[in-house]
Design a protein around this motif. Structure first.
Motif, mmCIF file in Angstrom:
data_model
loop_
_atom_site.group_PDB
_atom_site.id
_atom_site.type_symbol
_atom_site.label_atom_id
_atom_site.label_comp_id
_atom_site.label_asym_id
_atom_site.label_seq_id
_atom_site.Cartn_x
_atom_site.Cartn_y
_atom_site.Cartn_z
ATOM 1 N N MET A 119 -12.955 -3.374 -6.543
ATOM 2 C CA MET A 119 -11.842 -4.357 -6.899
ATOM 3 C C MET A 119 -12.112 -5.991 -6.698
ATOM 4 O O MET A 119 -12.955 -6.316 -5.629
ATOM 5 C CB MET A 119 -10.327 -3.991 -6.042
ATOM 6 C CG MET A 119 -9.889 -2.923 -6.391
ATOM 7 S SD MET A 119 -7.966 -2.792 -6.170
ATOM 8 C CE MET A 119 -7.859 -3.324 -4.434
ATOM 9 N N SER A 139 -14.440 1.311 -3.017
ATOM 10 C CA SER A 139 -13.727 2.629 -3.029
ATOM 11 C C SER A 139 -14.719 3.781 -3.217
ATOM 12 O O SER A 139 -14.395 3.925 -4.505
ATOM 13 C CB SER A 139 -12.369 2.431 -3.488
ATOM 14 O OG SER A 139 -11.485 3.921 -2.961
ATOM 15 N N TYR A 151 -6.237 2.773 -9.965
ATOM 16 C CA TYR A 151 -6.707 1.259 -9.624
ATOM 17 C C TYR A 151 -6.078 0.498 -10.548
ATOM 18 O O TYR A 151 -6.088 -0.993 -10.269
ATOM 19 C CB TYR A 151 -7.933 1.121 -9.051
ATOM 20 C CG TYR A 151 -8.246 2.205 -7.828
ATOM 21 C CD1 TYR A 151 -8.097 1.595 -6.637
ATOM 22 C CD2 TYR A 151 -8.669 3.257 -8.232
ATOM 23 C CE1 TYR A 151 -8.365 2.309 -5.586
ATOM 24 C CE2 TYR A 151 -8.958 4.167 -7.377
ATOM 25 C CZ TYR A 151 -8.663 3.894 -5.866
ATOM 26 O OH TYR A 151 -9.163 4.758 -4.817
ATOM 27 N N THR A 154 -1.047 -2.325 -7.886
ATOM 28 C CA THR A 154 -2.234 -2.354 -7.164
ATOM 29 C C THR A 154 -2.627 -3.940 -7.493
ATOM 30 O O THR A 154 -3.078 -4.460 -6.363
ATOM 31 C CB THR A 154 -3.099 -1.541 -7.805
ATOM 32 O OG1 THR A 154 -2.764 -0.182 -7.707
ATOM 33 C CG2 THR A 154 -4.537 -1.663 -7.197
ATOM 34 N N PHE A 177 0.758 -1.193 -0.032
ATOM 35 C CA PHE A 177 -0.172 -0.173 -0.063
ATOM 36 C C PHE A 177 0.859 1.363 -0.027
ATOM 37 O O PHE A 177 0.711 2.218 -0.631
ATOM 38 C CB PHE A 177 -0.817 -0.062 1.144
ATOM 39 C CG PHE A 177 -1.880 1.206 1.229
ATOM 40 C CD1 PHE A 177 -2.719 1.511 0.126
ATOM 41 C CD2 PHE A 177 -1.705 2.377 2.017
ATOM 42 C CE1 PHE A 177 -3.346 2.579 0.057
ATOM 43 C CE2 PHE A 177 -2.470 3.341 2.012
ATOM 44 C CZ PHE A 177 -3.291 3.584 0.990
ATOM 45 N N SER A 230 -10.127 6.400 3.723
ATOM 46 C CA SER A 230 -10.445 5.039 4.008
ATOM 47 C C SER A 230 -11.936 5.042 4.306
ATOM 48 O O SER A 230 -12.470 4.005 4.162
ATOM 49 C CB SER A 230 -9.761 4.763 5.312
ATOM 50 O OG SER A 230 -8.267 4.877 5.078
ATOM 51 N N ILE A 285 1.691 2.019 -3.504
ATOM 52 C CA ILE A 285 0.701 2.432 -4.063
ATOM 53 C C ILE A 285 0.670 3.870 -4.183
ATOM 54 O O ILE A 285 0.611 4.673 -4.931
ATOM 55 C CB ILE A 285 -0.766 1.807 -3.809
ATOM 56 C CG1 ILE A 285 -0.857 0.482 -4.182
ATOM 57 C CG2 ILE A 285 -1.768 2.563 -4.199
ATOM 58 C CD1 ILE A 285 -1.977 -0.421 -3.669
ATOM 59 N N PHE A 332 -1.119 -6.033 -4.741
ATOM 60 C CA PHE A 332 -1.800 -5.757 -3.254
ATOM 61 C C PHE A 332 -3.056 -6.531 -3.402
ATOM 62 O O PHE A 332 -3.434 -7.087 -2.246
ATOM 63 C CB PHE A 332 -2.129 -4.019 -3.210
ATOM 64 C CG PHE A 332 -2.851 -3.789 -2.346
ATOM 65 C CD1 PHE A 332 -2.268 -3.374 -0.977
ATOM 66 C CD2 PHE A 332 -4.098 -3.149 -2.481
ATOM 67 C CE1 PHE A 332 -3.184 -2.898 0.115
ATOM 68 C CE2 PHE A 332 -5.013 -2.714 -1.510
ATOM 69 C CZ PHE A 332 -4.435 -2.701 -0.051
ATOM 70 N N GLY A 355 -6.903 9.743 3.970
ATOM 71 C CA GLY A 355 -6.646 8.774 2.908
ATOM 72 C C GLY A 355 -8.080 8.444 2.204
ATOM 73 O O GLY A 355 -8.069 7.590 1.446
HETATM 74 C C1 AVJ Z 1 -6.967 3.284 1.828
HETATM 75 C C2 AVJ Z 1 -8.990 2.559 0.950
HETATM 76 C C3 AVJ Z 1 -8.152 4.688 0.667
HETATM 77 O O1 AVJ Z 1 -9.519 2.949 -1.658
HETATM 78 O O2 AVJ Z 1 -7.739 4.018 -2.812
HETATM 79 C C4 AVJ Z 1 -5.792 1.878 -3.136
HETATM 80 C C5 AVJ Z 1 -7.091 1.503 -0.660
HETATM 81 N N1 AVJ Z 1 -7.018 0.185 -2.978
HETATM 82 N N2 AVJ Z 1 -5.721 1.165 -4.102
HETATM 83 C C6 AVJ Z 1 -8.374 3.343 -1.752
HETATM 84 C C7 AVJ Z 1 -6.597 1.174 -2.257
HETATM 85 C C8 AVJ Z 1 -6.293 -0.112 -3.841
HETATM 86 C C9 AVJ Z 1 -7.212 2.870 -0.731
HETATM 87 N N3 AVJ Z 1 -8.031 3.135 0.581
#
Ligand code: AVJ
Length: 305
Positions: free
Chosen positions: A235, A265, A189, A196, A32, A147, A35, A199, A145
């Motif tokens: 995803m 997301s 993504y 990604t 992450f 989240s 990413i 991940f 972020g």
């Molecule tokens: C941490 C949930 C904000 O949704 O962008 C990043 C996780 N997944 N790339 C998002 C994530 C794929 C990220 N978050």
């Protein structure tokens, strides 16, 4: 529920789904972080720029001698920008499901902020209240972020309501990704380097490591796409062939093309997120966005009755 039970239940459910919180073992947390540095992944960079640019204004709203509780703290990099702008912050409480990650980040923070009381709490706050000590000062939540985007609108509403309870009258500073050109979302993504994808696939790699599962990583494809009516990136891990996976004495059958939904997301408009926050009992008091309106940071205060 533990990983083994949730994974088994998620693979038995239809549609198949596993919660994204299980991405974050040590390897997943590292992926992450990678990413966040990708050229296509704009949220981290944009949110950092917003924090940098508006830290003084945020610090003013938060006030002196605050206790900052960060939910899903990870490496706790973003909070440093805030800590540097705050007047005499009293305590920093990073809450995270990944214990190894949390301890390392706390040690680094303690050495960089000797006057700050750093009190990490290992907890899955999606399952209930984290065990917080009595507040050392005005308790303010930090949830950067985007989240919050991992939760369906109903769950996001409930989480925002619970934050209000846990913060006991303090405010909430929350980062929220914004709706935009689907092509830009798609690229974020589906990065060129495949980080990604790695991940996403780490979920199976983790199951192999921790549960002795026999997922063949080469037999699964990363799939991420924007779902416009739901305003969310989805995803999935998609089975490339008919296969059987075993763990915990159970067998799981997949046909070619079967998918396991691993993450949502959600993307919001500024007004849409403010409406959600209001429904959860908050008063939106300030919002910062970049010129291209890619990302937003909201300052919410509890609504006085
Ligand atoms: C941490 C949930 C904000 O949704 O962008 C990043 C996780 N997944 N790339 C998002 C994530 C794929 C990220 N978050």
């Amino acid at each position: 529920m533990a990983f083994a039970d949730e994974l088994a239940a998620g693979l038995q459910a239809r549609p198949r789904a596993v919660a994204p919180k299980w991405f974050y073992d040590a390897a997943g947390s590292e992926l992450f972080e990678r990413i966040c540095e990708l050229p296509e992944y704009y949220p981290t960079r944009t949110e950092f720029a917003l924090l940098d640019r508006h830290a003084e204004a945020m610090a003013e709203l938060i006030g002196p001698r605050a206790e900052i509780v960060e939910f899903g703290a990870g490496a706790s990099r973003k909070v440093r920008v805030l800590l540097d702008a705050l007047r005499s912050p009293r305590r920093f409480v990073p809450v995270d499901i990944s214990g190894e990650h949390l301890a390392a980040a706390a040690a680094r923070l303690r050495s960089d902020y000797p006057a700050l009381d750093v009190c990490p709490v290992v907890a899955d706050f999606t399952q209930g209240a984290p065990a917080l000590m009595p507040a050392a000062g005005r308790r303010v939540g930090f949830y950067p972020g985007s989240s919050i985007g991992n939760f369906d609108p109903d769950d996001a509403l409930r989480l925002l309501q619970r934050f209000a309870g846990w913060l006991g009258g303090g405010g909430l500073l929350i980062g929220v990704d914004l709706v935009k050109d689907p092509a830009q979302l798609h690229a974020a993504y589906n990065d060129e380097r495949g980080v990604t994808a790695a991940f996403n696939l780490n979920l199976w790699a983790r199951a192999n490591r921790e549960l002795g599962a026999d997922f063949d990583l080469a037999a699964w494809a990363h799939s991420a796409f924007y779902n416009p009516p739901a305003s969310r990136i989805e995803m999935h891990l998609v089975s490339r062939k008919a296969q059987t996976v075993r763990f915990g004495g159970q067998r799981f059958e997949f046909a070619e093309g079967d998918s396991v939904h691993t993450e949502n997301s959600y993307k919001y408009t500024v007004e849409g997120f403010q409406a959600l926050a209001r429904r959860a009992g908050w008063s939106p008091r300030a919002v910062w966005t970049d010129a291209a309106r890619r990302f937003s940071i909201h300052w919410l205060e509890p609504r006085g009755e």
